[in-house]
Scaffold this active site. Structure first.
Site, mmCIF file in Angstrom:
data_model
loop_
_atom_site.group_PDB
_atom_site.id
_atom_site.type_symbol
_atom_site.label_atom_id
_atom_site.label_comp_id
_atom_site.label_asym_id
_atom_site.label_seq_id
_atom_site.Cartn_x
_atom_site.Cartn_y
_atom_site.Cartn_z
ATOM 1 N N CYS A 1 -12.260 -5.120 6.464
ATOM 2 C CA CYS A 1 -11.547 -5.814 7.540
ATOM 3 C C CYS A 1 -10.739 -6.967 6.940
ATOM 4 C CB CYS A 1 -12.531 -6.334 8.585
ATOM 5 S SG CYS A 1 -11.744 -7.270 9.920
ATOM 6 N N CYS B 1 -13.050 -3.227 14.094
ATOM 7 C CA CYS B 1 -14.074 -3.906 13.301
ATOM 8 C C CYS B 1 -15.297 -4.174 14.167
ATOM 9 C CB CYS B 1 -13.526 -5.213 12.732
ATOM 10 S SG CYS B 1 -14.736 -6.169 11.794
ATOM 11 N N GLU C 1 -1.788 -1.583 -5.888
ATOM 12 C CA GLU C 1 -3.002 -0.926 -6.367
ATOM 13 C C GLU C 1 -2.737 -0.265 -7.714
ATOM 14 O OE1 GLU C 1 -5.850 0.750 -2.995
ATOM 15 O OE2 GLU C 1 -3.793 1.434 -2.688
ATOM 16 N N CYS D 1 -15.809 -8.495 14.244
ATOM 17 C CA CYS D 1 -14.885 -9.402 14.937
ATOM 18 C C CYS D 1 -14.094 -8.726 16.046
ATOM 19 C CB CYS D 1 -13.929 -10.041 13.929
ATOM 20 S SG CYS D 1 -12.805 -8.862 13.114
ATOM 21 N N ASP E 1 0.862 -1.182 0.000
ATOM 22 C CA ASP E 1 0.000 0.000 0.000
ATOM 23 C C ASP E 1 0.897 1.230 0.000
ATOM 24 O OD1 ASP E 1 -2.568 1.464 0.322
ATOM 25 O OD2 ASP E 1 -1.715 2.004 2.270
ATOM 26 N N ASP F 1 -3.294 1.698 7.263
ATOM 27 C CA ASP F 1 -2.411 1.333 6.162
ATOM 28 C C ASP F 1 -2.055 -0.147 6.177
ATOM 29 O OD1 ASP F 1 -2.433 3.988 5.372
ATOM 30 O OD2 ASP F 1 -0.663 4.496 6.554
ATOM 31 N N CYS G 1 -12.074 -10.549 8.896
ATOM 32 C CA CYS G 1 -13.370 -11.190 8.629
ATOM 33 C C CYS G 1 -14.000 -10.748 7.315
ATOM 34 C CB CYS G 1 -14.341 -10.934 9.780
ATOM 35 S SG CYS G 1 -14.834 -9.192 9.976
#
Length: 337
Positions: free
Chosen positions: A260, A279, A207, A282, A115, A289, A263
């Site tokens: 997330c 989250c 990306e 979970c 990232d 990042d 999950c």
């Protein structure tokens, strides 16, 4: 170098190739090379130079060039083309083209998601010893920001010089040397990062960012240009192609930051100022990042395994407070390498 006809012949060959590409609709109409702004260069083919025992002598010269080598040539390699160039800072370079094989790295089963950012230049899906911190982040060196005051002072002095004077030429070269210093430092840092990533990972997932579009936002343009996201991807892809690695680029609209990584829950929104979130499903606590890098890796591996796209379903999302966020659907694709 003066008097050799080979560089002139090479210019005509390059012009012919440019027109062939234009008429085949692979490129735009050729443009004249600027004498003031472009990099001055001369290309010599095999008939225009002599190569003996590691010494290079160009046509019309009696003594070999005094070259400081950046690295030795491969054993037994014979140069086919030599290009002599001078940049705007007044530095001379000799680029030697040789034909040699590239040994692929040993196949490994490791994969990493990457990232890109500004505060952290890169955030990896897992930490790598000697390259990242304990979270997997690589600090942005910000070479341009470090030289900004010095560059501004040199540019002010240049603006005060009389046009066409020798002092203006000296001031212009000082500005060019600062720019060259920034560029060289940044490129060296990116080469070391990309070489390490390609050497230690079989699959690298990134990306597919529209950097030129992001640069239109002037508040971030300077920082993003200093980070050199496009150059990082270019280096990563050609080195992966050399050494038998795979680079997968997921769609720029894939919601990596607000999904997330544990999950698969997709938040409706996540403000840009939020660097850490929990989250709701979970209870996992995520660094923005690091979570994005892990989600990017999972999405890229899913594409590599199944060949399909990754699109979050409505059942995976949880509605949060409305915040202006990207609303385009997420898609994942594998680029042509």
């Amino acid at each position: 170098m003066i008097g050799s006809s080979v560089p002139l012949q090479q210019c005509l060959r390059h012009l012919q190739a440019a027109f062939v590409n234009f008429f085949d609709k692979r490129a735009r109409y050729p443009r004249f090379k600027s004498r003031k702004k472009s990099r001055a260069s001369a290309e010599y083919t095999r008939s225009a130079f002599r190569w003996r025992d590691g010494h290079l002598t160009l046509a019309k010269m009696t003594e070999p060039l005094a070259i400081v080598w950046s690295r030795p040539l491969p054993e037994g390699a014979e140069p086919s083309t030599v290009t002599v160039s001078r940049d705007t800072a007044g530095r001379w370079f000799v680029s030697i083209l040789v034909q040699t094989g590239v040994d692929h790295h040993a196949t490994t089963d490791t994969a990493v998601g990457v990232d890109t950012g500004i505060t952290s230049l890169l955030t990896l899906s897992r930490p790598i010893d000697g390259l990242t911190d304990s979270q997997g982040k690589i600090t942005n060196p910000k070479h341009e920001q470090r030289e900004r005051a010095r560059l501004a002072r040199a540019q002010r002095r240049l603006a005060k010089k009389t046009a066409g004077s020798a002092n203006r030429g000296k001031a212009r070269r000082k500005v060019a040397r600062i720019h060259a210093r920034i560029t060289d430092r940044g490129r060296d840092h990116l080469h070391k990062l990309t070489t390490r990533l390609v050497r230690e990972n079989q699959t690298i997932v990134i990306e597919d960012l529209n950097v030129s579009g992001i640069l239109r936002k002037h508040s971030l343009a300077r920082a993003i240009s200093d980070a050199s996201w496009s150059e990082f991807r270019s280096m990563l892809e050609y080195k992966a192609d050399w050494y038998g690695r795979t680079v997968i680029a997921i769609d720029q609209w894939f919601p990596s930051s607000k999904t997330c990584s544990d999950c698969g829950l997709l938040l409706d929104s996540l403000p840009l100022g939020v660097q850490e979130w929990t989250c709701p499903r979970c209870g996992a606590v995520h660094d923005r990042d690091v979570n994005a890098a892990r989600t990017i890796l999972a999405a890229g591996l899913a594409v590599a395994a199944c060949g399909g796209g990754v699109r979050p379903t409505r059942q995976q999302s949880v509605r949060q407070s409305p915040v202006k966020q990207e609303t385009r659907p997420a898609r994942v694709g594998i680029p042509r390498l």
